[in-house]
Scaffold this motif. Sequence first.
Motif, PDB file in Angstrom:
ATOM      1  N   PRO A 145       0.766  -1.271   0.239  1.00  0.00           N
ATOM      2  CA  PRO A 145      -0.182   0.116  -0.011  1.00  0.00           C
ATOM      3  C   PRO A 145       0.753   1.237   0.064  1.00  0.00           C
ATOM      4  O   PRO A 145       0.865   2.028   0.869  1.00  0.00           O
ATOM      5  N   VAL A 146       1.560   1.517  -1.168  1.00  0.00           N
ATOM      6  CA  VAL A 146       2.500   2.618  -1.220  1.00  0.00           C
ATOM      7  C   VAL A 146       2.628   2.885  -2.735  1.00  0.00           C
ATOM      8  O   VAL A 146       2.458   2.015  -3.582  1.00  0.00           O
ATOM      9  N   THR A 147       2.546   4.108  -2.979  1.00  0.00           N
ATOM     10  CA  THR A 147       2.903   4.429  -4.569  1.00  0.00           C
ATOM     11  C   THR A 147       4.403   5.294  -4.247  1.00  0.00           C
ATOM     12  O   THR A 147       4.771   5.984  -3.653  1.00  0.00           O
ATOM     13  N   LEU A 148       5.141   5.146  -5.486  1.00  0.00           N
ATOM     14  CA  LEU A 148       6.690   5.401  -5.502  1.00  0.00           C
ATOM     15  C   LEU A 148       6.805   6.328  -6.807  1.00  0.00           C
ATOM     16  O   LEU A 148       7.839   7.079  -6.739  1.00  0.00           O
ATOM     17  N   THR A 172      -2.652  -9.087   4.538  1.00  0.00           N
ATOM     18  CA  THR A 172      -1.969  -9.200   5.743  1.00  0.00           C
ATOM     19  C   THR A 172      -2.459  -8.264   6.471  1.00  0.00           C
ATOM     20  O   THR A 172      -2.857  -7.046   6.239  1.00  0.00           O
ATOM     21  N   PRO A 173      -2.019  -8.315   7.917  1.00  0.00           N
ATOM     22  CA  PRO A 173      -2.488  -7.065   8.942  1.00  0.00           C
ATOM     23  C   PRO A 173      -1.728  -5.787   8.481  1.00  0.00           C
ATOM     24  O   PRO A 173      -2.405  -4.865   8.780  1.00  0.00           O
ATOM     25  N   ALA A 174      -0.654  -5.894   7.906  1.00  0.00           N
ATOM     26  CA  ALA A 174      -0.055  -4.605   7.416  1.00  0.00           C
ATOM     27  C   ALA A 174      -0.666  -3.897   6.274  1.00  0.00           C
ATOM     28  O   ALA A 174      -0.038  -2.759   5.753  1.00  0.00           O
ATOM     29  N   GLY A 175      -1.527  -4.756   5.429  1.00  0.00           N
ATOM     30  CA  GLY A 175      -2.308  -4.365   4.247  1.00  0.00           C
ATOM     31  C   GLY A 175      -1.624  -4.458   3.040  1.00  0.00           C
ATOM     32  O   GLY A 175      -2.021  -4.022   2.037  1.00  0.00           O
ATOM     33  N   VAL A 176      -0.713  -5.627   3.068  1.00  0.00           N
ATOM     34  CA  VAL A 176      -0.029  -6.037   1.774  1.00  0.00           C
ATOM     35  C   VAL A 176      -1.249  -7.187   1.322  1.00  0.00           C
ATOM     36  O   VAL A 176      -1.450  -8.198   1.902  1.00  0.00           O
ATOM     37  N   ILE A 177      -1.455  -6.996  -0.250  1.00  0.00           N
ATOM     38  CA  ILE A 177      -2.386  -7.963  -0.839  1.00  0.00           C
ATOM     39  C   ILE A 177      -1.271  -9.129  -1.341  1.00  0.00           C
ATOM     40  O   ILE A 177      -0.591  -8.503  -2.297  1.00  0.00           O
ATOM     41  N   THR A 178      -1.426 -10.336  -0.966  1.00  0.00           N
ATOM     42  CA  THR A 178      -0.671 -11.277  -1.571  1.00  0.00           C
ATOM     43  C   THR A 178      -1.506 -12.018  -2.682  1.00  0.00           C
ATOM     44  O   THR A 178      -2.842 -12.454  -2.497  1.00  0.00           O
ATOM     45  N   ALA A 179      -1.182 -12.127  -4.021  1.00  0.00           N
ATOM     46  CA  ALA A 179      -2.250 -12.735  -4.917  1.00  0.00           C
ATOM     47  C   ALA A 179      -1.377 -13.413  -6.227  1.00  0.00           C
ATOM     48  O   ALA A 179      -0.159 -13.178  -6.470  1.00  0.00           O
ATOM     49  N   ALA A 180      -1.799 -14.720  -6.475  1.00  0.00           N
ATOM     50  CA  ALA A 180      -1.252 -15.552  -7.612  1.00  0.00           C
ATOM     51  C   ALA A 180      -1.984 -15.633  -8.629  1.00  0.00           C
ATOM     52  O   ALA A 180      -3.257 -15.992  -8.481  1.00  0.00           O
TER      53      ALA A 180
END
Length: 200
Positions: free
Chosen positions: A151-154, A178-186
Amino acid sequence: MRKIIVLSFISLDGIMQAPGGAEEDTAEGFQYGGWTVPFFDETLGDIMGNQMSKKSDLLLGRKTFQIFASYWPDHEEEWPGINAITKYVASNTLSASQWNNTVFLKGDIPGQIGKLKQQEGPEIQVHGSSGLIQTLLEHDLIDEFWLKIFPVTLGSGKRLFGKGTIPANFKLLESRLTPAGVITAAFARDGEVKTGAFGT
């Protein structure tokens, strides 16, 4: 038939450059190296550990290989089996390494990788290697993407889906948050792009 699976950390705007540290890759003046670290919690660590523990060989670009070869040979306790598996390296400049079981691919890289896919053996994981991924995309050699979307833009930097990207369909195999807001997707490759129109 062997699968090629790309494992990538990406920002919301698609940047994959230097996720792990300030000095990892400063090309084009990139200033945000280590941008994944604040979001790396136990859940994401467990997901990564599970994916890295799967029976696989590695396929790496030159820069990523050099980063890996400077660290992993002496830290196998963090990635059990890393020294024993085959490391295929796409490079026209490197030809030797002290790291066990390293094979260098030169010349017609897409052709050689295509032949590797036809062989019997474990899946082949690609980590980092942004330039190599563009070649794999261009030649439609990637079977699956295992992405971690942060959840960040660079704003700028090396993109996962850059100049090598061709039109293609994918299907979602699984996803987690995840609790920190990361989406894991396959995602798995799933044919050609289909189009249509609403209301018809």
